[in-house]
Design a protein around this motif. Structure first.
Motif, PDB file in Angstrom:
ATOM      1  N   GLN A   1       0.841  -1.196   0.000  1.00 34.36           N
ATOM      2  CA  GLN A   1       0.000   0.000   0.000  1.00 34.36           C
ATOM      3  C   GLN A   1       0.880   1.252   0.000  1.00 34.36           C
ATOM      4  O   GLN A   1       2.055   1.211   0.337  1.00 34.36           O
ATOM      5  N   VAL A   2       0.274   2.400  -0.384  1.00 36.49           N
ATOM      6  CA  VAL A   2       1.012   3.655  -0.328  1.00 36.49           C
ATOM      7  C   VAL A   2       1.024   4.136   1.121  1.00 36.49           C
ATOM      8  O   VAL A   2       0.034   3.997   1.854  1.00 36.49           O
ATOM      9  N   CYS A   3       2.156   4.725   1.544  1.00 40.15           N
ATOM     10  CA  CYS A   3       2.358   5.014   2.959  1.00 40.15           C
ATOM     11  C   CYS A   3       1.390   6.057   3.508  1.00 40.15           C
ATOM     12  O   CYS A   3       0.911   5.931   4.637  1.00 40.15           O
ATOM     13  N   HIS A   4       1.077   7.106   2.707  1.00 38.83           N
ATOM     14  CA  HIS A   4       0.221   8.164   3.256  1.00 38.83           C
ATOM     15  C   HIS A   4      -1.205   7.659   3.520  1.00 38.83           C
ATOM     16  O   HIS A   4      -1.874   8.116   4.441  1.00 38.83           O
ATOM     17  N   ARG A   5      -1.661   6.704   2.711  1.00 42.12           N
ATOM     18  CA  ARG A   5      -2.995   6.156   2.948  1.00 42.12           C
ATOM     19  C   ARG A   5      -2.973   5.126   4.080  1.00 42.12           C
ATOM     20  O   ARG A   5      -3.825   5.127   4.966  1.00 42.12           O
ATOM     21  N   ALA A   6      -1.965   4.263   4.061  1.00 45.09           N
ATOM     22  CA  ALA A   6      -1.913   3.176   5.044  1.00 45.09           C
ATOM     23  C   ALA A   6      -1.623   3.693   6.451  1.00 45.09           C
ATOM     24  O   ALA A   6      -2.216   3.222   7.422  1.00 45.09           O
ATOM     25  N   LEU A   7      -0.725   4.670   6.570  1.00 44.99           N
ATOM     26  CA  LEU A   7      -0.302   5.132   7.890  1.00 44.99           C
ATOM     27  C   LEU A   7      -1.109   6.322   8.400  1.00 44.99           C
ATOM     28  O   LEU A   7      -1.352   6.439   9.600  1.00 44.99           O
ATOM     29  N   HIS A   8      -1.520   7.202   7.470  1.00 44.89           N
ATOM     30  CA  HIS A   8      -2.167   8.446   7.896  1.00 44.89           C
ATOM     31  C   HIS A   8      -3.572   8.623   7.337  1.00 44.89           C
ATOM     32  O   HIS A   8      -4.163   9.695   7.481  1.00 44.89           O
ATOM     33  N   ASN A   9      -4.077   7.567   6.671  1.00 47.30           N
ATOM     34  CA  ASN A   9      -5.450   7.572   6.161  1.00 47.30           C
ATOM     35  C   ASN A   9      -5.727   8.796   5.291  1.00 47.30           C
ATOM     36  O   ASN A   9      -6.766   9.442   5.384  1.00 47.30           O
ATOM     37  N   SER A  10      -4.769   9.128   4.424  1.00 44.82           N
ATOM     38  CA  SER A  10      -4.908  10.282   3.537  1.00 44.82           C
ATOM     39  C   SER A  10      -4.711   9.830   2.097  1.00 44.82           C
ATOM     40  O   SER A  10      -3.800   9.071   1.775  1.00 44.82           O
ATOM     41  N   SER A  11      -5.582  10.336   1.219  1.00 42.68           N
ATOM     42  CA  SER A  11      -5.449  10.003  -0.202  1.00 42.68           C
ATOM     43  C   SER A  11      -4.380  10.847  -0.878  1.00 42.68           C
ATOM     44  O   SER A  11      -3.974  10.559  -2.008  1.00 42.68           O
ATOM     45  N   LEU A  12      -3.927  11.887  -0.188  1.00 46.41           N
ATOM     46  CA  LEU A  12      -2.918  12.783  -0.750  1.00 46.41           C
ATOM     47  C   LEU A  12      -1.573  12.569  -0.062  1.00 46.41           C
ATOM     48  O   LEU A  12      -1.506  12.186   1.111  1.00 46.41           O
ATOM     49  N   VAL A  13      -0.515  12.828  -0.786  1.00 47.39           N
ATOM     50  CA  VAL A  13       0.835  12.756  -0.203  1.00 47.39           C
ATOM     51  C   VAL A  13       0.962  13.821   0.884  1.00 47.39           C
ATOM     52  O   VAL A  13       0.448  14.940   0.751  1.00 47.39           O
ATOM     53  N   CYS A  14       1.598  13.475   1.988  1.00 45.27           N
ATOM     54  CA  CYS A  14       1.753  14.410   3.104  1.00 45.27           C
ATOM     55  C   CYS A  14       2.434  15.700   2.633  1.00 45.27           C
ATOM     56  O   CYS A  14       3.375  15.659   1.835  1.00 45.27           O
ATOM     57  N   GLU A  15       1.949  16.853   3.126  1.00 46.33           N
ATOM     58  CA  GLU A  15       2.509  18.139   2.708  1.00 46.33           C
ATOM     59  C   GLU A  15       3.992  18.253   3.036  1.00 46.33           C
ATOM     60  O   GLU A  15       4.754  18.863   2.291  1.00 46.33           O
ATOM     61  N   ASP A  16       4.406  17.686   4.156  1.00 42.95           N
ATOM     62  CA  ASP A  16       5.807  17.794   4.568  1.00 42.95           C
ATOM     63  C   ASP A  16       6.578  16.507   4.267  1.00 42.95           C
ATOM     64  O   ASP A  16       7.573  16.211   4.927  1.00 42.95           O
ATOM     65  N   CYS A  17       6.123  15.753   3.252  1.00 41.28           N
ATOM     66  CA  CYS A  17       6.782  14.484   2.917  1.00 41.28           C
ATOM     67  C   CYS A  17       8.259  14.727   2.612  1.00 41.28           C
ATOM     68  O   CYS A  17       8.592  15.562   1.768  1.00 41.28           O
ATOM     69  N   PRO A  18       9.162  13.997   3.260  1.00 41.04           N
ATOM     70  CA  PRO A  18      10.599  14.255   3.097  1.00 41.04           C
ATOM     71  C   PRO A  18      11.271  13.401   2.027  1.00 41.04           C
ATOM     72  O   PRO A  18      12.492  13.409   1.929  1.00 41.04           O
ATOM     73  N   ILE A  19      10.510  12.665   1.225  1.00 47.26           N
ATOM     74  CA  ILE A  19      11.131  11.643   0.378  1.00 47.26           C
ATOM     75  C   ILE A  19      12.116  12.224  -0.630  1.00 47.26           C
ATOM     76  O   ILE A  19      13.143  11.611  -0.942  1.00 47.26           O
ATOM     77  N   THR A  20      11.846  13.438  -1.141  1.00 43.98           N
ATOM     78  CA  THR A  20      12.774  14.042  -2.109  1.00 43.98           C
ATOM     79  C   THR A  20      14.135  14.276  -1.472  1.00 43.98           C
ATOM     80  O   THR A  20      15.181  13.938  -2.049  1.00 43.98           O
ATOM     81  N   ASP A  21      14.135  14.855  -0.265  1.00 39.49           N
ATOM     82  CA  ASP A  21      15.401  15.113   0.430  1.00 39.49           C
ATOM     83  C   ASP A  21      16.080  13.814   0.839  1.00 39.49           C
ATOM     84  O   ASP A  21      17.310  13.700   0.784  1.00 39.49           O
ATOM     85  N   VAL A  22      15.292  12.831   1.239  1.00 44.57           N
ATOM     86  CA  VAL A  22      15.870  11.558   1.683  1.00 44.57           C
ATOM     87  C   VAL A  22      16.534  10.829   0.523  1.00 44.57           C
ATOM     88  O   VAL A  22      17.646  10.321   0.650  1.00 44.57           O
ATOM     89  N   LEU A  23      15.882  10.796  -0.635  1.00 47.10           N
ATOM     90  CA  LEU A  23      16.461  10.115  -1.794  1.00 47.10           C
ATOM     91  C   LEU A  23      17.658  10.875  -2.354  1.00 47.10           C
ATOM     92  O   LEU A  23      18.394  10.353  -3.192  1.00 47.10           O
ATOM     93  N   SER A  24      17.854  12.115  -1.872  1.00 43.31           N
ATOM     94  CA  SER A  24      19.066  12.869  -2.221  1.00 43.31           C
ATOM     95  C   SER A  24      20.169  12.640  -1.205  1.00 43.31           C
ATOM     96  O   SER A  24      21.230  13.252  -1.293  1.00 43.31           O
ATOM     97  N   GLY A  25      19.894  11.788  -0.213  1.00 42.55           N
ATOM     98  CA  GLY A  25      20.926  11.433   0.761  1.00 42.55           C
ATOM     99  C   GLY A  25      20.760  12.058   2.133  1.00 42.55           C
ATOM    100  O   GLY A  25      21.565  11.822   3.028  1.00 42.55           O
ATOM    101  N   GLY A  26      19.690  12.838   2.355  1.00 40.30           N
ATOM    102  CA  GLY A  26      19.499  13.506   3.639  1.00 40.30           C
ATOM    103  C   GLY A  26      18.734  12.656   4.637  1.00 40.30           C
ATOM    104  O   GLY A  26      18.081  11.675   4.285  1.00 40.30           O
ATOM    105  N   VAL A  27      18.846  13.042   5.906  1.00 42.35           N
ATOM    106  CA  VAL A  27      18.084  12.407   6.990  1.00 42.35           C
ATOM    107  C   VAL A  27      17.124  13.459   7.543  1.00 42.35           C
ATOM    108  O   VAL A  27      17.553  14.555   7.906  1.00 42.35           O
ATOM    109  N   GLU A  28      15.849  13.133   7.582  1.00 40.31           N
ATOM    110  CA  GLU A  28      14.822  14.089   7.992  1.00 40.31           C
ATOM    111  C   GLU A  28      14.063  13.574   9.211  1.00 40.31           C
ATOM    112  O   GLU A  28      13.915  12.357   9.395  1.00 40.31           O
ATOM    113  N   PHE A  29      13.566  14.527  10.027  1.00 39.62           N
ATOM    114  CA  PHE A  29      12.809  14.194  11.230  1.00 39.62           C
ATOM    115  C   PHE A  29      11.426  14.838  11.135  1.00 39.62           C
ATOM    116  O   PHE A  29      11.304  16.009  10.762  1.00 39.62           O
TER     117      PHE A  29
END
Length: 485
Positions: A186-214
């Motif tokens: 399943q997609v994470c925003h729906r499975a974990l946060h019951n949202s059909s939309l990607v989280c506004e503060d989703c860090p995946i772009t920064d993470v896939l660039s090598g960063g660590v986000e909190f």
């Protein structure tokens, strides 16, 4: 009319062309007897033309040729392109070939023989097999590493998940499965946060660039607050997935709220008490001054000393209460919209303390200071306390005071340097505590609140305050604050 090139081509011997092409080539008649063998065929097989011509082509021990040769088979469409086969080299080695096969016909269309053109791909096959083996070995290692990592993650108490760049969950550990069930795929925003939309503060772009986000999130299924640590997975130059680890900070957040509430109540109490106690001090000091002006001649020496002590004590008490009020209001003020000119604030404080500067014959040098979005009144309190402290303890022989600052990514740092007696190492951490004063301060009056106010301002604005030794003697007070841009 034929061109010079075409005339030259017509005159150029075919034999010369066939002997110079970088492809093995031989011809056979309808009985599979070799009738032609070129130079490259000699190099590839080890057999000379003299050894090959006149022999049945099966002497090459070709596979699958020796099992069934389809050169003259009617059910095999000609030409046949890109056949992979192997032949026996003269020295016994097996040579891997790729070849093309076609029929030779006379002018009437009758088949009179066949032609094979071939290239040695033995080295290529070796490299291919070696590469395949390495890939298989590395794949096996990665699978073992993946299995080991999943075992470690599965044994963690903290919930963990891994998702790809399309937000698809590819792994969850046992702790997260106990909360949500099996949500793999399943997609994470729906499975974990019951949202059909990607989280506004989703860090995946920064993470896939090598960063660590909190991030901090409350999970509805648990009612708990988690700090989610998002990191690249695998930890490589080009990560393809995001690893999310949930740390339960519910108790910590509750403790923070309780502490904030307690601090707020304490600040309110201090503010109220300081205000209520300061009010009667003003008339007390006024009446003491009135008695001193009108009735001092009617008092004996003991009375005059008592009156003077009343006045001094009331004045010190008023100063202490004002310092407590300043300490209590730190953190209650809103940040300004624009940055404050910190250099001007420091210069205004120096003018405010001009009488003390003149009294100590001090030379105060203020360098350009980085600006910040912090209430000007708090910056004034900060530099007033630091400069007053430096003036109070600056050496009589060398009353120099330097105020400077510097910027760092996300931070600013201010320094107030004096060349006085300095502070003992074991007292450096204590001077910022309320009502704690160093041993060198016993000869000077003070409330013991000033440096505590400096430290609190630093804490409220995500920084810290400390003191260092000044090279050559003295104390250097350092305050670091968040830029808050």
């Amino acid at each position: 009319m034929k061109s010079d090139f075409h005339r030259l081509l017509a005159e150029y011997p075919l034999e010369t062309l066939l002997q110079t092409i970088p492809t093995g080539l031989f011809l056979v008649d309808t009985d599979f007897q070799v009738v032609y063998w070129n130079t490259e065929a000699e190099r590839i097989t080890g057999y000379s033309s003299a050894e090959a011509v006149g022999r049945h082509c099966s002497f090459l021990e070709g596979i699958p040729c020796k099992d069934k040769c389809g050169l003259y088979a009617e059910d095999t469409e000609k030409p046949v392109i890109g056949i992979n086969c192997s032949v026996q080299h003269k020295d016994g080695r097996t040579i891997q070939l790729t070849k093309n096969v076609d029929l030779l016909r006379n002018k009437t269309g009758t088949v009179i023989g066949g032609i094979e053109a071939f290239v040695d791909i033995s080295r290529l096959k070796q490299l291919e097999n070696s590469l395949r083996s390495e890939v298989e070995d590395r794949t096996r290692e990665l699978e073992l590493e993946k299995a080991a990592l999943h075992s470690v993650l599965d044994g963690m108490v903290d919930p963990v998940y891994i998702c790809d760049a399309e937000f698809r969950i590819t792994f969850i550990n046992r702790a997260l499965r106990d909360i949500y069930g099996d949500i793999t795929g399943q997609v994470c925003h729906r499975a974990l946060h019951n949202s059909s939309l990607v989280c506004e503060d989703c860090p995946i772009t920064d993470v896939l660039s090598g960063g660590v986000e909190f991030r901090e999130r409350e999970l509805e299924n648990t009612g708990k607050i988690y700090e989610i640590v998002h990191s690249p997975f695998p930890m490589a130059q080009n990560p393809t997935h995001k690893l999310g680890v949930f740390r339960d900070i519910t108790e910590r957040k509750a403790a923070e709220r309780r502490l904030q509430q307690a601090n707020g109540e304490l600040d309110a109490f201090v503010s109220t008490v300081s205000h209520d106690l300061r009010s009667p001090l003003t008339p007390l000091i006024g009446f003491a001054e009135l008695l001193e002006e009108r009735s001092v001649d009617q008092l004996d020496e003991i009375g005059r000393e008592a009156l003077s002590e009343i006045k001094k004590t009331a004045t010190r008490m008023k100063a202490l209460l004002e310092d407590l009020l300043t300490l209590a209001r730190v953190g209650q003020l809103k940040n300004p919209v624009q940055k404050v000119d910190v250099t001007r604030v420091a210069e205004d404080v120096m003018l405010e303390l001009a009488d003390k500067v003149i009294e100590r014959q001090a030379k105060v040098d203020i360098s350009p200071l980085p600006n910040v979005r912090i209430p000007e009144s708090l910056l004034t309190d900060l530099f007033r306390n630091l400069l007053a402290n430096a003036l109070k303890y600056a050496a009589v022989e060398d009353p120099r005071i330097e105020i400077s600052g510097e910027s760092f990514p996300g931070r600013v740092r201010y320094r107030v340097v004096d060349h006085g007696p300095g502070i003992a190492r074991d007292e450096m951490a204590e001077v910022f505590e309320p009502f704690r004063r160093g041993s060198s301060s016993r000869a000077h009056q003070g409330s013991g609140i000033g440096l505590a106010t400096v430290a609190k301002i630093a804490r409220v604005y995500e920084g810290s305050a400390w003191v260092e030794e000044t090279p050559g003697g003295g104390a250097t007070f350092v305050v670091e604050l968040a830029r808050n841009d």
